[in-house]
Design a protein around this motif. Structure first.
Motif, short mmCIF file in Angstrom:
data_model
loop_
_atom_site.label_atom_id
_atom_site.label_comp_id
_atom_site.label_asym_id
_atom_site.label_seq_id
_atom_site.Cartn_x
_atom_site.Cartn_y
_atom_site.Cartn_z
N PHE A 91 15.67 -5.50 7.23
CA PHE A 91 14.58 -6.10 6.36
C PHE A 91 13.44 -6.11 7.00
CE2 PHE A 91 18.04 -9.32 4.12
CZ PHE A 91 17.67 -8.74 3.12
N TYR A 92 13.40 -5.61 8.35
CA TYR A 92 12.39 -5.36 9.45
C TYR A 92 11.56 -3.87 8.93
CZ TYR A 92 13.19 -1.90 12.85
OH TYR A 92 13.51 -0.74 13.38
N ASN A 93 12.14 -3.09 8.21
CA ASN A 93 11.80 -1.79 7.96
C ASN A 93 12.02 -1.22 6.71
OD1 ASN A 93 10.44 0.66 8.92
ND2 ASN A 93 12.50 1.54 9.62
N SER A 94 11.88 -1.95 5.71
CA SER A 94 12.18 -1.54 4.44
C SER A 94 11.15 -2.30 3.41
CB SER A 94 13.62 -2.13 4.07
OG SER A 94 13.78 -3.59 3.94
N PRO A 95 11.30 -1.96 2.13
CA PRO A 95 10.27 -2.86 1.04
C PRO A 95 11.20 -3.99 0.44
CG PRO A 95 11.36 -1.00 -0.13
CD PRO A 95 11.86 -0.86 1.25
N TYR A 96 12.12 -4.47 1.15
CA TYR A 96 12.81 -5.65 0.84
C TYR A 96 12.71 -6.99 1.54
CZ TYR A 96 15.74 -1.63 -0.52
OH TYR A 96 16.51 -0.51 -1.27
N GLU A 97 11.38 -6.96 2.27
CA GLU A 97 11.21 -8.03 3.13
C GLU A 97 11.25 -9.56 2.37
OE1 GLU A 97 7.05 -7.01 2.09
OE2 GLU A 97 8.94 -5.91 2.60
N PHE A 98 10.88 -9.39 1.15
CA PHE A 98 10.66 -10.63 0.23
C PHE A 98 12.00 -11.38 0.19
CE2 PHE A 98 11.71 -6.93 -2.39
CZ PHE A 98 12.80 -7.58 -3.14
N ARG A 107 7.90 -7.96 -6.26
CA ARG A 107 7.86 -8.74 -4.83
C ARG A 107 7.05 -9.66 -4.81
NH1 ARG A 107 8.09 -5.45 -0.38
NH2 ARG A 107 5.75 -5.89 0.09
N ARG A 108 5.82 -9.69 -5.25
CA ARG A 108 4.90 -10.79 -5.20
C ARG A 108 5.41 -11.98 -5.65
NH1 ARG A 108 -1.15 -8.41 -6.71
NH2 ARG A 108 -1.49 -7.06 -4.70
N GLN A 109 6.10 -11.89 -7.01
CA GLN A 109 6.73 -13.04 -7.58
C GLN A 109 7.88 -13.56 -6.66
OE1 GLN A 109 9.05 -12.27 -11.26
NE2 GLN A 109 8.12 -14.53 -11.91
N ALA A 110 8.62 -12.89 -6.07
CA ALA A 110 9.66 -13.35 -5.19
C ALA A 110 8.97 -14.22 -3.94
CB ALA A 110 10.65 -12.28 -4.65
N VAL A 111 7.90 -13.69 -3.58
CA VAL A 111 7.37 -14.39 -2.45
C VAL A 111 6.48 -15.59 -2.78
CG1 VAL A 111 5.36 -14.17 -0.32
CG2 VAL A 111 7.36 -12.15 -0.92
N ALA A 112 6.04 -15.53 -3.78
CA ALA A 112 5.38 -16.73 -4.43
C ALA A 112 6.48 -17.91 -4.77
CB ALA A 112 4.87 -16.27 -5.72
N ARG A 113 7.55 -17.71 -4.80
CA ARG A 113 8.57 -18.86 -5.29
C ARG A 113 8.82 -19.47 -3.83
NH1 ARG A 113 14.03 -16.71 -7.91
NH2 ARG A 113 14.21 -19.00 -8.24
N ARG A 115 0.81 -1.10 0.00
CA ARG A 115 0.00 -0.15 0.02
C ARG A 115 0.84 1.25 0.17
NH1 ARG A 115 -3.40 -0.19 4.89
NH2 ARG A 115 -4.41 1.89 4.01
N THR A 116 2.00 1.23 0.64
CA THR A 116 2.98 2.25 0.80
C THR A 116 3.56 2.61 -0.50
OG1 THR A 116 3.41 2.26 3.16
CG2 THR A 116 4.73 3.37 1.94
N ILE A 117 3.99 1.56 -1.37
CA ILE A 117 4.47 1.61 -2.54
C ILE A 117 3.62 2.35 -3.47
CG2 ILE A 117 5.39 0.45 -4.54
CD1 ILE A 117 6.40 -1.65 -2.75
N ARG A 118 2.36 1.97 -3.53
CA ARG A 118 1.25 2.47 -4.38
C ARG A 118 1.18 4.01 -3.86
NH1 ARG A 118 -1.87 -2.66 -4.60
NH2 ARG A 118 -1.50 -3.34 -6.96
N LEU A 119 1.11 4.29 -2.63
CA LEU A 119 0.72 5.72 -2.17
C LEU A 119 1.88 6.71 -2.84
CD1 LEU A 119 -0.55 7.68 -0.39
CD2 LEU A 119 0.48 6.87 1.28
N LEU A 120 3.14 6.11 -2.64
CA LEU A 120 4.05 7.01 -3.28
C LEU A 120 4.35 7.01 -4.70
CD1 LEU A 120 4.94 7.06 -0.27
CD2 LEU A 120 7.22 6.56 -0.53
N GLU A 164 3.58 -0.47 -9.65
CA GLU A 164 3.13 -1.60 -9.75
C GLU A 164 4.24 -2.73 -10.35
OE1 GLU A 164 0.22 -2.31 -9.28
OE2 GLU A 164 -0.11 -0.50 -8.58
N GLU A 165 5.20 -2.12 -10.91
CA GLU A 165 6.48 -3.01 -11.40
C GLU A 165 7.26 -3.69 -10.40
OE1 GLU A 165 9.13 -1.50 -14.21
OE2 GLU A 165 7.44 -0.79 -15.58
N ILE A 166 7.29 -2.98 -9.16
CA ILE A 166 7.85 -3.13 -7.83
C ILE A 166 7.10 -4.28 -7.25
CG2 ILE A 166 8.58 -2.35 -5.71
CD1 ILE A 166 9.45 0.30 -7.21
N ILE A 167 5.86 -3.95 -7.19
CA ILE A 167 4.76 -4.78 -6.38
C ILE A 167 4.90 -6.07 -7.25
CG2 ILE A 167 2.29 -5.27 -6.04
CD1 ILE A 167 2.37 -2.10 -5.61
#
Length: 374
Positions: free
Chosen positions: A318-325, A180-186, A158-163, A174-177
Motif C-alpha cells: 500500500f506504500y507504493n501503489s495507487p491503492y492507499e485509500f 479514490r477520493r470518495q473512498a478517502v472521504a468516507r 497526478r500520476t494517474i492523470r499522466l498515464l 478520472e473515474e479511478i481518481i
C-alpha cells in the motif's frame, strides 16, 4: 550491476494500433516531455507500476508493456500469481533486476525501443547523474517520472492523470481518481464531524524484512495515512524524512496505543524471517500467528498497545501503489472502531477490482489482534 534478461523470440502482444501524434506532458518531477501518444510500448522502471497500468488497460495490460523490473515478482508474489494466471505470457515478459532508486539497463532499454520509460521519482538522481535520461532522449526514447511513494496522496492522482493522458485513457483515469477520493472521504468526512481524540500510533515499516528495529515512516506515506485516518504518527515527531529509524527506547517512551506493522510475503528476500505473508489469498490464521510475534518485541515492552493487544498488520505494498485509500480506511477502522463500524475496506477494494482490474479480489491484506477488527 543491473542484469537485464531478454527471452528469445518473444514480442509484446500486438494492440489495435492507434495513430500516434506528438504531445507534451509534465511529469511528476515537473519536466516537460514530448512523446508520441497514445503510447503502445512502455518499459516499467518498477514492476509495481503494473498496478496502475492494469487499472488503465484491464483487458490486456501486457499489450502495453515491453519489459519490467522484477520487484513485483519478488515483493508481491500473490499478486504476480494472479496476473500470471490471467495472462500466462507474463512469464515471458523481459525482466531486469535492481533496487529502488537504481539505474536501468540502458543498452537493453534501447534494444526494446519503448515509446516511454516510466521511472519512480527516487530513481531520478541515479539515472540523471549517469546521463541515462539524456542518452535515451537523444535516441527518441522519453522518460517520465511517476510517484506513489514519497508524496502519494498528491502525486498518485497526478500520476494517474499522466498515464491516462499518454495511454489515451483520460476518462477512465478520472473515474479511478473519483473512486479514490470518495473512498478517502468516507473516512475524512466522519472524522471532520466527530473530531475524536487521536491515538498514538507507531508504524513498524517492512516488518520481518530484517531484524532491525525500529524502521518507520516520517510525516509522509504511511505516516500521512495514519494522520488522515485519525491517528497521531509517532514517527512524524522524530523523522525529518519519509523513511527512517527510531531507537527502541524512544518507542517505549512514546507509548504507542496502536502498533501497525507493514509487511508482505518476503520469502524471496528474507527466508525464515518474521514477515507476515499479507497479500491476496493469505490465510488469516497464519497472519494472526505471525503477527503475535510482534508483541514480544522489546521496543513495545509495557506500552499501551502491548497491554491492549492493539497490534495490526497491513500489506506493505500500500506504500507504493495507487491503492492507499484502502489502507486509510483500514487504519481508521482500527483506530476508531465505533465510528467506522459500518466501513468495510475489503468491500471497497473488492469494488475497485470489479470496476478497474482484470483479476478477482481475494482478501488477505490486513490482520489484527484486536477482537473488534478482522
Amino acid at each position: 550491476m543491473v542484469l537485464f534478461v531478454l527471452p528469445i523470440l518473444w514480442h509484446a502482444p500486438a494492440t489495435a494500433q492507434e495513430e500516434q501524434s506528438s504531445i507534451t506532458v509534465t511529469d511528476i518531477a515537473g519536466r516537460k516531455v514530448t512523446l508520441k501518444a497514445p503510447v503502445q510500448r512502455i518499459l516499467l522502471g518498477e514492476g509495481r507500476q503494473l498496478y496502475l497500468i492494469a487499472s488503465l488497460e484491464p483487458k490486456d495490460p501486457l499489450s502495453r508493456i515491453v519489459a519490467w523490473r522484477n520487484d513485483l515478482i519478488q515483493a508481491d508474489p500473490g499478486t504476480y500469481a494472479q496476473y500470471l494466471e490471467a495472462f500466462p505470457d507474463l512469464a515471458k515478459l523481459p525482466t531486469f533486476t535492481g533496487q529502488e532508486g537504481s539505474l536501468i539497463d540502458i543498452e537493453s532499454t534501447i534494444i526494446r525501443k519503448p515509446d516511454v520509460v516510466l521511472l519512480n521519482l527516487e530513481a531520478m538522481r541515479a539515472n540523471e547523474e549517469a546521463q541515462y535520461v539524456d542518452k535515451l532522449a537523444s535516441l527518441g526514447i522519453p522518460v517520465l517520472y511517476v510517484d506513489f511513494r514519497h508524496h502519494p496522496l498528491e502525486n498518485t492522482e497526478r500520476t494517474i492523470r499522466l498515464l491516462g493522458e499518454i495511454m489515451d485513457r483520460k476518462e477512465l483515469a478520472e473515474e479511478i481518481i473519483a473512486f479514490r477520493r470518495q473512498a478517502v472521504a468516507r473516512v475524512t468526512d466522519v472524522l471532520d464531524t466527530a473530531k475524536p481524540d487521536r491515538p498514538r500510533v507507531f508504524v513498524e515499516r517492512i516488518g520481518g524484512y530484517s531484524d532491525d528495529c525500529c524502521l518507520s515512516f516520517g510525516a509522509e506515506n504511511f505516516g500521512r495515512y495514519v494522520e488522515v485516518a485519525g491517528g497521531h504518527n509517532i514517527g512524524s515527531d522524530f523523522l525529518p524524512t519519509t523513511f527512517g529509524q527510531i531507537n527502541p527506547e524512544q518507542v517505549i517512551v512514546s507509548d504507542p496505543q496502536h502498533v501497525v506493522v507493514t509487511s508482505s510475503d518476503w520469502q524471496a528476500y528474507a527466508p525464515g524471517g518474521h514477515w507476515i505473508p499479507l497479500g491476496p489469498g493469505a490465510d488469516p490464521e497464519i497472519l494472526r500467528k505471525r503477527l503475535e510475534w510482534y508483541l514480544t518485541r522489546p521496543a513495545y515492552t509495557g506500552t499501551q498497545a502491548q497491554k491492549t493487544r492493539n497490534f495490526h498488520g497491513i500489506w506493505h505494498q500500500f506504500y507504493n501503489s495507487p491503492y492507499e485509500f484502502v489502507a486509510i480506511q483500514q487504519l481508521a477502522k482500527w483506530f476508531h472502531p465505533d465510528l467506522f463500524a459500518d466501513l468495510d475496506p475489503d468491500a471497497t477494494f473488492a469494488e475497485y477490482h470489479r470496476r478497474f482490474l482484470p483479476i478477482a479480489y481475494k482478501p488477505g491484506y490486513s490482520v489484527s489482534l484486536t477482537a473488534k477488527t478482522p
